[in-house]
Write an enzyme that holds these catalytic residues in place. Sequence first.
Site, short mmCIF file in Angstrom:
data_model
loop_
_atom_site.label_atom_id
_atom_site.label_comp_id
_atom_site.label_asym_id
_atom_site.label_seq_id
_atom_site.Cartn_x
_atom_site.Cartn_y
_atom_site.Cartn_z
N LEU A 124 0.83 -1.21 0.00
CA LEU A 124 0.00 0.00 0.00
C LEU A 124 0.86 1.26 0.00
CD1 LEU A 124 -2.79 -1.11 2.49
CD2 LEU A 124 -2.73 -1.30 0.01
N SER A 125 2.15 1.07 -0.30
CA SER A 125 3.07 2.20 -0.49
C SER A 125 3.24 3.07 0.73
CB SER A 125 2.64 3.05 -1.68
OG SER A 125 2.73 2.30 -2.84
N ASP A 171 3.23 5.43 -7.26
CA ASP A 171 2.91 5.44 -5.83
C ASP A 171 2.92 6.87 -5.27
OD1 ASP A 171 3.03 2.75 -6.28
OD2 ASP A 171 4.96 2.46 -5.30
C1 GLA Z 1 5.53 -0.77 -7.22
C2 GLA Z 1 6.26 0.45 -7.79
C3 GLA Z 1 5.37 1.23 -8.74
C4 GLA Z 1 4.75 0.32 -9.79
C5 GLA Z 1 4.14 -0.93 -9.14
C6 GLA Z 1 3.68 -1.93 -10.15
O1 GLA Z 1 4.48 -0.36 -6.40
O2 GLA Z 1 6.69 1.29 -6.73
O3 GLA Z 1 6.10 2.28 -9.35
O4 GLA Z 1 5.69 -0.01 -10.79
O5 GLA Z 1 5.07 -1.57 -8.27
O6 GLA Z 1 2.61 -1.43 -10.88
#
Ligand code: GLA
Length: 392
Positions: A124-125, A171
């Site tokens: 979830l970043s 993200d």
């Molecule tokens: C990770 C990366 C994003 C993207 C996704 C896949 O979350 O940080 O930049 O490439 O994977 O869609």
Amino acid sequence: MFPQTVIEQFKAVFGEEQEIVVRAPGRINLIGEHTDYNGGYVLPAAIDKAIWFAASKRTDDRFVIHSLDLNDSFDSNHGEIRQQSQQSWVNYLLGVISEARKDGFKVGGLNIVFGGDVPLGAGLSSSAALECGMGHIVNELFGIGMDKMDIVKLAQRAENKFVGMQCGIMDMFASVMGRCENVVRLDCRSLEYEYFPFKSSEYTLILCNSGVKHALVDSEYNTRRRECETGVAQIKRSHPDIKSLRDITQSMLEEEKSNLPEVVYRRCNYVIGEIKRVEDACKALINNDLEQFGSLMYQTHDGLQYDYEVSCTELDFLVDATKQFKLASNQKDAVLGARMMGGGFGGCSINLVKKSALKSFLSFMQTAFLAEYDRELPCHEVALTDGVATIA
Ligand code: GLA
């Protein structure tokens, strides 16, 4: 609990009130996976899981930072800002300071307390939320005058250059640019974007957390990027104008198939299909056709599982279980779509679930997961929110 906790803890630690309180959300991605670094489209949104910061400028150049969730502290002690291997969480914050200073901005010392409810390692970043929150704080407290897109790019540079993960822009873009009850389609090449309302009285978005921490993601992620570049380099020989997979049509790929390693062909095939799926998904949203939208999500999962090979058995199990659930409950529209989300190798699946079937869906999924893996399956219903902002 938040933001009250960070405000109280700031007072407890530093003996004064903070100058600013900032909320930086995590993100989901509806569709468009592994397309950002290929110049394609993504369709993310900011969510109601966030990191909260209380922060103030210091009169010196020290950085004193407390993480409530990790119960850990960092003090730069007037030292130079450089990568700290021991406290890896600090790198996301220091990276922003380091990159802002490289841009020539005057960033002095800060006192910070932060904490939140973005589950770590769940795809979830949380790291983008840290970077974007820090970018916003630095911008506000030192009067730098960056616009939102500058903050997005600064946060991405911190991740690429300081943390060393070659992620795309999605993200950070989602964490900063999110809008309440909307998803946003970003053209990762031109950086043009468009909001699409995503609100349904009938359906809701559910995350099922496989609990698998995506340990492989960094190395495999960089490998996928290289495989895509290999495909582009080969196809460029006969089509010199192309710059990325975004420019390659399915028929161009088929023409070159015999000249490409089989694995490179499959990677490119997935990405080209996925870029198209984002466009189709947006058309489905405009037509209010969630059924079509959901079926595209299932197609994305197939591509990620078989062609791009970034899924894992737990995520495949979760997506498959949604199909079992529909059969068992005899409701084929109870789940319209499901797929793994984010970089892969773990984290959450994202599911478009009928509200009236939600209770039985959760119980089916959790029972099935427990029986298969002998552990709980945390599930979250998500709401779409605004991006990074000062709240006090
Ligand atoms: C990770 C990366 C994003 C993207 C996704 C896949 O979350 O940080 O930049 O490439 O994977 O869609």
